[in-house]
Scaffold this active site. Structure first.
Site, PDB file in Angstrom:
ATOM      1  N   TYR A  50       0.845  -1.185   0.000  1.00  0.00           N
ATOM      2  CA  TYR A  50       0.000   0.000   0.000  1.00  0.00           C
ATOM      3  C   TYR A  50       0.882   1.237   0.000  1.00  0.00           C
ATOM      4  O   TYR A  50       1.861   1.320   0.756  1.00  0.00           O
ATOM      5  CB  TYR A  50      -0.920  -0.003   1.223  1.00  0.00           C
ATOM      6  CG  TYR A  50      -1.832   1.199   1.299  1.00  0.00           C
ATOM      7  CD1 TYR A  50      -2.833   1.383   0.347  1.00  0.00           C
ATOM      8  CD2 TYR A  50      -1.700   2.141   2.313  1.00  0.00           C
ATOM      9  CE1 TYR A  50      -3.675   2.496   0.409  1.00  0.00           C
ATOM     10  CE2 TYR A  50      -2.535   3.239   2.393  1.00  0.00           C
ATOM     11  CZ  TYR A  50      -3.517   3.414   1.428  1.00  0.00           C
ATOM     12  OH  TYR A  50      -4.336   4.510   1.490  1.00  0.00           O
ATOM     13  N   ASP A  64      -0.539  15.769   6.120  1.00  0.00           N
ATOM     14  CA  ASP A  64      -1.421  15.118   5.131  1.00  0.00           C
ATOM     15  C   ASP A  64      -2.664  15.982   4.919  1.00  0.00           C
ATOM     16  O   ASP A  64      -3.761  15.657   5.361  1.00  0.00           O
ATOM     17  CB  ASP A  64      -1.799  13.723   5.639  1.00  0.00           C
ATOM     18  CG  ASP A  64      -2.646  12.949   4.637  1.00  0.00           C
ATOM     19  OD1 ASP A  64      -2.643  13.305   3.445  1.00  0.00           O
ATOM     20  OD2 ASP A  64      -3.309  11.983   5.061  1.00  0.00           O
ATOM     21  N   ASP A  91      -2.937   5.532  -2.643  1.00  0.00           N
ATOM     22  CA  ASP A  91      -3.870   6.552  -2.170  1.00  0.00           C
ATOM     23  C   ASP A  91      -3.797   7.740  -3.134  1.00  0.00           C
ATOM     24  O   ASP A  91      -2.788   8.442  -3.191  1.00  0.00           O
ATOM     25  CB  ASP A  91      -3.450   6.958  -0.756  1.00  0.00           C
ATOM     26  CG  ASP A  91      -4.271   8.076  -0.155  1.00  0.00           C
ATOM     27  OD1 ASP A  91      -5.189   8.585  -0.827  1.00  0.00           O
ATOM     28  OD2 ASP A  91      -3.977   8.454   0.997  1.00  0.00           O
ATOM     29  N   ASP A  93      -5.869  10.328  -3.013  1.00  0.00           N
ATOM     30  CA  ASP A  93      -6.565  11.460  -2.384  1.00  0.00           C
ATOM     31  C   ASP A  93      -7.925  11.714  -3.076  1.00  0.00           C
ATOM     32  O   ASP A  93      -8.714  10.805  -3.240  1.00  0.00           O
ATOM     33  CB  ASP A  93      -5.683  12.707  -2.397  1.00  0.00           C
ATOM     34  CG  ASP A  93      -4.578  12.648  -1.341  1.00  0.00           C
ATOM     35  OD1 ASP A  93      -4.633  11.762  -0.479  1.00  0.00           O
ATOM     36  OD2 ASP A  93      -3.660  13.474  -1.393  1.00  0.00           O
ATOM     37  N   HIS A 118      -7.336   4.441  -4.766  1.00  0.00           N
ATOM     38  CA  HIS A 118      -8.629   4.833  -4.208  1.00  0.00           C
ATOM     39  C   HIS A 118      -8.752   6.346  -4.238  1.00  0.00           C
ATOM     40  O   HIS A 118      -7.786   7.096  -4.092  1.00  0.00           O
ATOM     41  CB  HIS A 118      -8.872   4.258  -2.808  1.00  0.00           C
ATOM     42  CG  HIS A 118      -7.931   4.677  -1.733  1.00  0.00           C
ATOM     43  ND1 HIS A 118      -7.958   5.920  -1.157  1.00  0.00           N
ATOM     44  CD2 HIS A 118      -6.940   4.004  -1.096  1.00  0.00           C
ATOM     45  CE1 HIS A 118      -7.051   5.995  -0.214  1.00  0.00           C
ATOM     46  NE2 HIS A 118      -6.393   4.851  -0.163  1.00  0.00           N
ATOM     47  N   GLU A 120     -11.269   9.557  -2.722  1.00  0.00           N
ATOM     48  CA  GLU A 120     -12.117   9.800  -1.564  1.00  0.00           C
ATOM     49  C   GLU A 120     -13.106  10.934  -1.799  1.00  0.00           C
ATOM     50  O   GLU A 120     -12.963  11.707  -2.753  1.00  0.00           O
ATOM     51  CB  GLU A 120     -11.257  10.087  -0.337  1.00  0.00           C
ATOM     52  CG  GLU A 120     -10.424  11.339  -0.445  1.00  0.00           C
ATOM     53  CD  GLU A 120      -9.283  11.335   0.553  1.00  0.00           C
ATOM     54  OE1 GLU A 120      -9.254  12.262   1.389  1.00  0.00           O
ATOM     55  OE2 GLU A 120      -8.419  10.446   0.494  1.00  0.00           O
ATOM     56  N   CYS A 128      -6.448  14.302   6.765  1.00  0.00           N
ATOM     57  CA  CYS A 128      -6.264  12.914   7.183  1.00  0.00           C
ATOM     58  C   CYS A 128      -7.608  12.336   7.623  1.00  0.00           C
ATOM     59  O   CYS A 128      -8.396  13.001   8.311  1.00  0.00           O
ATOM     60  CB  CYS A 128      -5.259  12.857   8.332  1.00  0.00           C
ATOM     61  SG  CYS A 128      -5.158  11.231   9.122  1.00  0.00           S
ATOM     62  N   ARG A 163     -13.226   5.628  -1.525  1.00  0.00           N
ATOM     63  CA  ARG A 163     -13.140   5.769  -0.067  1.00  0.00           C
ATOM     64  C   ARG A 163     -14.188   6.778   0.366  1.00  0.00           C
ATOM     65  O   ARG A 163     -14.319   7.848  -0.232  1.00  0.00           O
ATOM     66  CB  ARG A 163     -11.746   6.256   0.327  1.00  0.00           C
ATOM     67  CG  ARG A 163     -11.648   6.691   1.779  1.00  0.00           C
ATOM     68  CD  ARG A 163     -10.245   7.108   2.138  1.00  0.00           C
ATOM     69  NE  ARG A 163     -10.242   8.253   3.035  1.00  0.00           N
ATOM     70  CZ  ARG A 163      -9.152   8.787   3.553  1.00  0.00           C
ATOM     71  NH1 ARG A 163      -7.967   8.298   3.246  1.00  0.00           N
ATOM     72  NH2 ARG A 163      -9.236   9.834   4.366  1.00  0.00           N
ATOM     73  N   GLU A 193     -13.790   4.621   5.718  1.00  0.00           N
ATOM     74  CA  GLU A 193     -12.775   5.145   6.623  1.00  0.00           C
ATOM     75  C   GLU A 193     -13.335   5.426   8.009  1.00  0.00           C
ATOM     76  O   GLU A 193     -14.480   5.868   8.162  1.00  0.00           O
ATOM     77  CB  GLU A 193     -12.196   6.436   6.035  1.00  0.00           C
ATOM     78  CG  GLU A 193     -11.120   7.105   6.883  1.00  0.00           C
ATOM     79  CD  GLU A 193      -9.857   6.286   7.045  1.00  0.00           C
ATOM     80  OE1 GLU A 193      -9.935   5.181   7.636  1.00  0.00           O
ATOM     81  OE2 GLU A 193      -8.782   6.743   6.593  1.00  0.00           O
ATOM     82  N   ASN A 215      -8.989  -0.350   7.164  1.00  0.00           N
ATOM     83  CA  ASN A 215      -7.797   0.434   7.477  1.00  0.00           C
ATOM     84  C   ASN A 215      -7.438   0.225   8.946  1.00  0.00           C
ATOM     85  O   ASN A 215      -8.131   0.698   9.832  1.00  0.00           O
ATOM     86  CB  ASN A 215      -8.045   1.915   7.193  1.00  0.00           C
ATOM     87  CG  ASN A 215      -6.837   2.781   7.484  1.00  0.00           C
ATOM     88  OD1 ASN A 215      -5.751   2.289   7.763  1.00  0.00           O
ATOM     89  ND2 ASN A 215      -7.024   4.093   7.427  1.00  0.00           N
TER      90      ASN A 215
END
Length: 303
Positions: A50, A64, A91, A93, A118, A120, A128, A163, A193, A215
């Site tokens: 990952y 982040d 990731d 974002d 992914h 989101e 984050c 996500r 998440e 996660n």
């Protein structure tokens, strides 16, 4: 044949990830914040790697909060993916902007050799997932983001995961409703998440019939569930996004404090990866063999 970097093509890695999701097994993907870590992930027997946006940001000395760019993330992720035969999930974002940006993100990550990504449903720039104060786009806007990503995909095996951060903002029912809408928009899998407890993981599994990712980040809002429990709950993937970075930086900080206090690294040797082990991980000897084989090549006498 002599191989440098991975022996497995990006196409084969994507097929392996898809097959793993259909196998009924739980795929374990520790985070790798650099290529060396990805090699160790492979050598210690995991099913995938990952690439965490939070870990990459931290490794760059940044919070982040959406400061890293597509160019940076794709470049770092390409190096990580190239270093291992395991499929790498990254990731991405928010897709780095609007639906057109998400479309370009998918094609750039395909070209970089990733097995999937992914996207989101936070606003851009994001926060984050385990911090308070998150703001979400509307379900319709996220559906458009996903449609852009899916329409741009050229390799049908490239995994596009949605996500949702809605659990902390709209509650469990809101998160489930969004997840179902994202599947309708074309998402292959869902990453819920910051779920609060095992019961919420079970409720998500009962409501959503595509692969689900858990996660298991440390110091977050959710529980730290073991692989046996996640397997029993019916989850398909589990990530440990920042574990390796936290392990490494904890050791670095402790070691530097002792070096500063002692004035020598002699007392730290038994905590270090040895030179021989490092060379084994990076396959130092194979590079020498490759170089020697090339240096020994000669054209036929009648060329």
């Amino acid at each position: 044949m002599t191989y440098l970097y991975a022996r497995t093509s990006a196409t084969a890695k994507r097929a392996a990830l898809r097959a793993g999701l259909k196998s009924g097994e739980l795929l374990r993907l520790p985070g790798a914040f650099n290529p060396l870590t990805a090699r160790i992930v492979q050598q210690t027997g995991f099913e995938g790697v990952y690439v965490s946006g939070g870990a990459l940001s931290a490794a760059a000395g940044l919070p982040d909060i959406g400061l890293t760019t597509l160019t940076e993330v794709a470049g770092w992720a390409a190096d990580i993916a190239a270093s291992t035969d395991l499929p790498a999930l990254v990731d991405a974002d928010t897709g780095f902007g609007e639906p057109l940006n998400a479309a370009r993100t998918v094609q750039r990550l395909e070209d970089a050799g990733l097995a999937g990504c992914h996207l989101e449903d936070q606003v851009n720039p994001k926060r984050c997932g385990h911090l308070d104060g998150k703001t979400l786009v509307t379900p319709q806007d996220m559906a458009r983001r996903l449609r852009g990503a899916v329409a741009a995909r050229r390799d049908p095996d490239f995994l596009i995961m949605a996500r949702t951060d809605a659990r902390a903002v709209e509650g469990l029912d809101g998160a489930i409703a969004r997840a179902k809408a994202y599947v309708d928009a074309g998402a292959d899998a869902i990453f819920p998440e910051a779920l609060a407890d095992a019961a919420e993981f079970a409720a998500f599994r009962a409501a959503v019939d595509v692969p689900l990712l858990a996660n298991m980040t440390e110091f977050g809002k959710g529980p730290n569930l073991g692989v046996d429990q996640l397997r029993d709950l019916g989850y398909n993937l589990v990530i440990y996004p920042v574990t390796t970075l936290r392990l490494a930086m904890g050791a670095v900080e402790a070691g530097l404090r002792r070096l500063a206090a002692d004035g020598t690294a002699a007392g730290l040797l038994d905590t270090m990866m040895t030179r021989s082990r490092l060379y084994e991980v990076i396959d130092y000897d194979q590079y020498g063999r490759f170089d020697g084989d090339v240096a020994a090549f000669t054209l036929p006498s009648d060329a």
